[in-house]
Write an enzyme that holds these catalytic residues in place. Structure first.
Site, short mmCIF file in Angstrom:
data_model
loop_
_atom_site.label_atom_id
_atom_site.label_comp_id
_atom_site.label_asym_id
_atom_site.label_seq_id
_atom_site.Cartn_x
_atom_site.Cartn_y
_atom_site.Cartn_z
N LYS A 126 0.72 -1.17 -0.34
CA LYS A 126 0.21 0.43 -0.02
C LYS A 126 0.77 0.96 0.01
O LYS A 126 2.14 1.51 0.51
CB LYS A 126 -1.32 0.05 1.71
CG LYS A 126 -1.69 0.82 1.09
CD LYS A 126 -3.37 0.28 -0.05
CE LYS A 126 -4.22 1.06 -0.09
NZ LYS A 126 -5.55 0.28 -0.37
N ASP A 166 -7.08 4.44 -4.91
CA ASP A 166 -7.94 3.90 -3.50
C ASP A 166 -8.21 5.62 -3.16
O ASP A 166 -8.56 6.28 -4.67
CB ASP A 166 -6.62 3.99 -2.14
CG ASP A 166 -7.06 2.65 -0.98
OD1 ASP A 166 -7.79 2.03 -1.04
OD2 ASP A 166 -7.14 4.26 -0.20
N GLY A 237 -20.35 6.96 1.54
CA GLY A 237 -18.84 7.99 1.25
C GLY A 237 -20.42 7.82 -0.29
O GLY A 237 -21.27 7.51 -0.09
N PHE A 238 -19.55 8.51 -1.12
CA PHE A 238 -20.07 9.00 -2.46
C PHE A 238 -18.45 8.66 -3.64
O PHE A 238 -19.20 9.36 -4.62
CB PHE A 238 -20.53 10.37 -2.37
CG PHE A 238 -19.73 11.35 -2.57
CD1 PHE A 238 -19.12 11.41 -0.87
CD2 PHE A 238 -19.24 11.94 -3.50
CE1 PHE A 238 -18.38 12.99 -1.22
CE2 PHE A 238 -18.44 13.43 -3.44
CZ PHE A 238 -17.61 13.37 -2.21
N GLY A 239 -17.76 8.50 -2.73
CA GLY A 239 -16.79 7.71 -4.00
C GLY A 239 -16.77 7.65 -4.90
O GLY A 239 -17.99 6.36 -5.27
N ASN A 240 -16.52 6.77 -5.29
CA ASN A 240 -15.66 5.06 -6.52
C ASN A 240 -16.73 3.89 -5.95
O ASN A 240 -17.46 3.33 -6.59
CB ASN A 240 -14.32 5.01 -6.85
CG ASN A 240 -14.11 3.85 -7.90
OD1 ASN A 240 -13.69 3.02 -6.72
ND2 ASN A 240 -14.47 3.68 -8.48
N VAL A 241 -16.33 3.74 -4.88
CA VAL A 241 -16.63 2.02 -3.84
C VAL A 241 -18.62 2.24 -4.34
O VAL A 241 -19.03 1.74 -4.15
CB VAL A 241 -15.82 2.25 -2.82
CG1 VAL A 241 -16.62 0.49 -2.42
CG2 VAL A 241 -14.41 1.49 -3.03
N ALA A 242 -18.60 3.63 -3.66
CA ALA A 242 -19.99 3.65 -3.49
C ALA A 242 -20.91 3.40 -4.03
O ALA A 242 -21.97 2.91 -4.36
CB ALA A 242 -20.66 5.22 -2.58
N TRP A 243 -20.23 4.46 -5.14
CA TRP A 243 -21.17 4.36 -7.01
C TRP A 243 -20.98 3.15 -7.87
O TRP A 243 -22.30 2.47 -8.15
CB TRP A 243 -20.14 5.67 -7.56
CG TRP A 243 -20.76 5.20 -9.11
CD1 TRP A 243 -22.01 5.83 -9.68
CD2 TRP A 243 -19.72 4.73 -10.70
NE1 TRP A 243 -21.75 5.48 -11.60
CE2 TRP A 243 -20.73 4.37 -11.50
CE3 TRP A 243 -18.57 4.07 -10.20
CZ2 TRP A 243 -19.81 4.50 -12.96
CZ3 TRP A 243 -17.86 2.96 -11.18
CH2 TRP A 243 -18.94 3.25 -12.90
P1 NDP Z 1 -12.88 7.99 -3.12
O1 NDP Z 1 -11.81 9.17 -3.39
O2 NDP Z 1 -13.41 7.59 -4.61
O3 NDP Z 1 -14.12 7.74 -2.30
C1 NDP Z 1 -13.16 8.32 -1.32
C2 NDP Z 1 -15.08 8.88 -0.23
O4 NDP Z 1 -14.88 8.44 1.12
C3 NDP Z 1 -15.08 9.92 -0.29
O5 NDP Z 1 -17.09 10.44 -0.08
C4 NDP Z 1 -14.72 10.87 1.12
O6 NDP Z 1 -14.91 11.90 1.22
C5 NDP Z 1 -14.75 9.31 2.22
N1 NDP Z 1 -14.14 9.79 2.70
C6 NDP Z 1 -12.82 9.43 2.87
N2 NDP Z 1 -11.76 9.73 3.67
C7 NDP Z 1 -12.91 9.97 4.74
C8 NDP Z 1 -13.01 10.90 5.55
N3 NDP Z 1 -11.48 10.67 7.03
N4 NDP Z 1 -13.99 10.76 6.97
C9 NDP Z 1 -15.09 11.23 5.96
N5 NDP Z 1 -15.26 10.24 4.72
C10 NDP Z 1 -14.04 10.50 4.13
O7 NDP Z 1 -11.88 6.59 -2.62
P2 NDP Z 1 -12.89 4.62 -3.15
O8 NDP Z 1 -14.54 5.43 -3.25
O9 NDP Z 1 -12.52 3.98 -3.86
O10 NDP Z 1 -12.83 4.43 -1.94
C11 NDP Z 1 -13.33 3.83 -0.43
C12 NDP Z 1 -13.26 2.75 0.57
O11 NDP Z 1 -12.82 1.57 -0.03
C13 NDP Z 1 -11.93 3.49 1.33
O12 NDP Z 1 -11.77 2.45 3.07
C14 NDP Z 1 -10.69 2.66 -0.13
O13 NDP Z 1 -9.41 1.87 0.76
C15 NDP Z 1 -11.18 1.42 -0.14
N6 NDP Z 1 -11.31 0.21 -0.84
C16 NDP Z 1 -11.80 0.77 -2.28
C17 NDP Z 1 -10.73 0.14 -3.55
C18 NDP Z 1 -10.98 0.98 -4.93
O14 NDP Z 1 -10.52 -0.19 -5.61
N7 NDP Z 1 -10.88 1.73 -5.07
C19 NDP Z 1 -10.51 -1.07 -3.19
C20 NDP Z 1 -10.97 -1.95 -1.87
C21 NDP Z 1 -10.82 -1.44 -0.90
P3 NDP Z 1 -12.95 12.55 1.10
O15 NDP Z 1 -12.88 12.27 0.35
O16 NDP Z 1 -13.53 13.50 1.97
O17 NDP Z 1 -12.44 11.99 3.13
O1 2IT Z 2 -8.27 -1.67 -1.07
C1 2IT Z 2 -7.87 -1.68 -1.84
O2 2IT Z 2 -7.96 -3.44 -2.84
C2 2IT Z 2 -7.77 -1.14 -3.00
N1 2IT Z 2 -7.59 -0.13 -2.74
C3 2IT Z 2 -7.86 -1.54 -4.63
C4 2IT Z 2 -6.03 -2.62 -4.37
C5 2IT Z 2 -5.68 -3.09 -6.19
O3 2IT Z 2 -4.31 -3.26 -5.86
O4 2IT Z 2 -6.13 -2.41 -7.38
#
Ligand code: NDP
Ligand code: 2IT
Length: 446
Positions: A126, A166, A237-243
């Site tokens: 990581k 991430d 959340g509302f990022g990549n994973v939530a979407w």
């Molecule tokens: P994004 O950056 O797309 O979205 C992250 C979301 O979480 C945003 O809404 C963000 O808002 C919020 N967030 C992050 N930190 C905080 C905080 N300290 N307090 C409140 N809200 C917070 O990231 P992802 O959707 O990619 O990731 C979301 C989760 O999924 C993480 O735990 C990540 O480790 C996990 N994950 C992601 C993978 C991937 O492939 N992308 C794979 C496996 C797990 P803000 O920016 O304001 O903090």
């Molecule tokens: O937490 C995770 O598994 C990720 N952010 C994805 C890692 C990856 O190599 O695709």
């Protein structure tokens, strides 16, 4: 917990002070492994767990960059190469002001177990930076990414260490990082995953973590003879994973009523579907980092400064960040009749929150199993890059689905075999551990 494990935990805390998230991740695994180490003292004698809590290599570096006004900023960059027993280090990069060594160590430690569960040959790693992408222009993000890669490139490679996205690192950042790597190394390889479709990326990778989490929920509900259709969901959340999760829940006939951000949460009782889901991408791209805009646009309720766990739902899927669901939130969800809790973020539930769900016998899946679809599809991207042949979306989705069903069944079988039926946390930790531990035993004292 046995004396041996208590001592190990005390050592981890003493040796890694001020890293509470790392201590938490190790404690959760240690609680699960007690039954394994009793049956298999050979792992204790070989000090496998002591080796696994120490990263093989940790790199920190200076990342200087210049903003659009000509001012210079210095951030800290990191890459933790945790474990390479079963394959090259693999795991995401996080750009967020809260990033520290301890946060990345908890993520890298969990990644080793997660990647082991995927059935694919990937070790754990990581990295990231305390860089805050909020409010930055595209050019500023590009300059930061180029500076970050100017140091990172010497530590990674398609057969050594393969980073991905991430929090705060999506397609745009992977593009800038890849461009700089290619320039420095003069080679076009699958050194990063989450790449654009026209230059080596895999279809379905953006959706994969959320889709995989929902496939996992489908299997969990199957164990109680229920299905996603007609169920209500709280997503955070509302990022990549939530979407990705919200998209798949809608496809399978479920209804999502919440999202959340740092400003609070949205309760949309009519459900988040259609153009409302597309709007999540717009909110994310705006770099404003708030969800209130959604409630203004679609006339949904907005609750400032709170998390979405007070809403009555059948299934809860935390998709934002670590420790966003505590014991009080768990009690509230249980009181409202939640049937299934599936972590899609990494370690979103506190240890006390998890213990509360376990005592109430609520179906509970840990992130390292349920969100493994993201990194598994990264593994499929690496396979396609090695073959130099892309697969169709259907092909990738089918493989992702099969992998998630297999991870689910492995958790169930393993927790059964070790006398704790239905405990997904034990199943994931034990199955993830055994594969890596056996590989380490085979490879001698390294
Ligand atoms: P994004 O950056 O797309 O979205 C992250 C979301 O979480 C945003 O809404 C963000 O808002 C919020 N967030 C992050 N930190 C905080 C905080 N300290 N307090 C409140 N809200 C917070 O990231 P992802 O959707 O990619 O990731 C979301 C989760 O999924 C993480 O735990 C990540 O480790 C996990 N994950 C992601 C993978 C991937 O492939 N992308 C794979 C496996 C797990 P803000 O920016 O304001 O903090
Ligand atoms: O937490 C995770 O598994 C990720 N952010 C994805 C890692 C990856 O190599 O695709």
């Amino acid at each position: 917990m046995s004396e041996y494990l208590q001592r190990l935990l005390a050592d981890v805390k003493a040796k890694n002070p001020a890293e509470p998230e790392f201590h938490q991740a190790v404690q959760e695994v240690a609680e699960s492994l007690e039954i394994v180490l009793e049956k298999h003292p050979e792992y204790k004698h070989a000090k496998i767990l002591e080796r696994m809590v120490e990263p093989e290599r940790s790199i920190t570096f200076r990342v200087p960059w210049m903003d659009d006004q000509g001012e210079i900023h210095i951030n800290r960059g990191y890459r933790i190469e945790f474990n390479s027993a079963i394959g090259p280090y693999k795991g995401g990069l996080r750009f967020h002001p809260s990033v520290t060594m301890g946060i990345l160590k908890f993520l890298g430690f969990e990644q080793t177990f997660k990647n082991s569960l995927t059935t694919l040959p990937m070790g754990g790693g990581k990295g990231g930076s305390d860089f805050d992408p909020k409010g930055k222009s595209d050019n500023e993000v590009m300059r930061f990414c180029q500076s970050f890669m100017t140091e990172l490139f010497r530590h990674i490679g398609p057969n050594t260490d393969v980073p991905a996205g991430d929090i705060g690192v999506g397609g745009r950042e992977i593009g800038f990082l890849f461009g700089q790597y290619k320039r420095l190394k003069n080679e076009f390889t699958g050194v990063l995953t989450g790449k654009g479709i026209n230059w080596g990326g895999s279809l379905i990778r953006p959706e994969a973590t959320g889709f995989g989490g929902v496939y996992f929920v489908k299997e969990m509900l199957r164990t109680i003879k229920e299905d996603i259709e007609g169920k209500t969901f709280a997503v955070s959340g509302f990022g990549n994973v939530a979407w990705g999760a919200i998209t798949k829940i809608n496809q399978l006939g479920g209804k999502v009523v919440t999202i959340s951000g740092p400003d609070g949460f949205v309760y949309d009782k009519d459900g988040i579907y259609g153009e409302k889901v597309d709007y999540l991408l717009e909110m994310r791209a705006s770099a404003k980092d708030t969800v209130k805009d959604y409630s203004d646009k679609f006339r949904a309720e907005f609750v400032a400064g709170k998390r979405p766990w007070s809403v009555k739902v059948d299934v809860a899927m935390p998709c934002a960040t670590q420790n966003e669901l505590d014991a009080d939130n768990a009690k509230e969800l249980i009181k409202n009749g939640v049937k299934c809790v599936c972590e899609v973020a990494n370690m979103p539930t506190t240890l006390e929150g998890y213990h509360t769900f376990r005592e109430a016998k609520v179906l509970f899946a840990p992130g390292k199993a349920a969100n493994a679809g993201g990194v598994a599809t990264s593994g499929l991207e690496m396979s396609q890059n090695s073959m130099r042949l892309p697969w169709s979306a259907e092909e990738v989705d089918k493989r992702l689905h099969e992998i998630m069903v297999r991870i689910h069944d492995t958790c169930i079988e393993t927790s059964d075999r070790f006398g704790t039926p239905g405990n997904y946390v034990n199943g994931a930790n034990i199955a993830g551990f055994l594969k890596v531990a056996d590989a380490m035993m085979d490879q001698g004292l390294v």
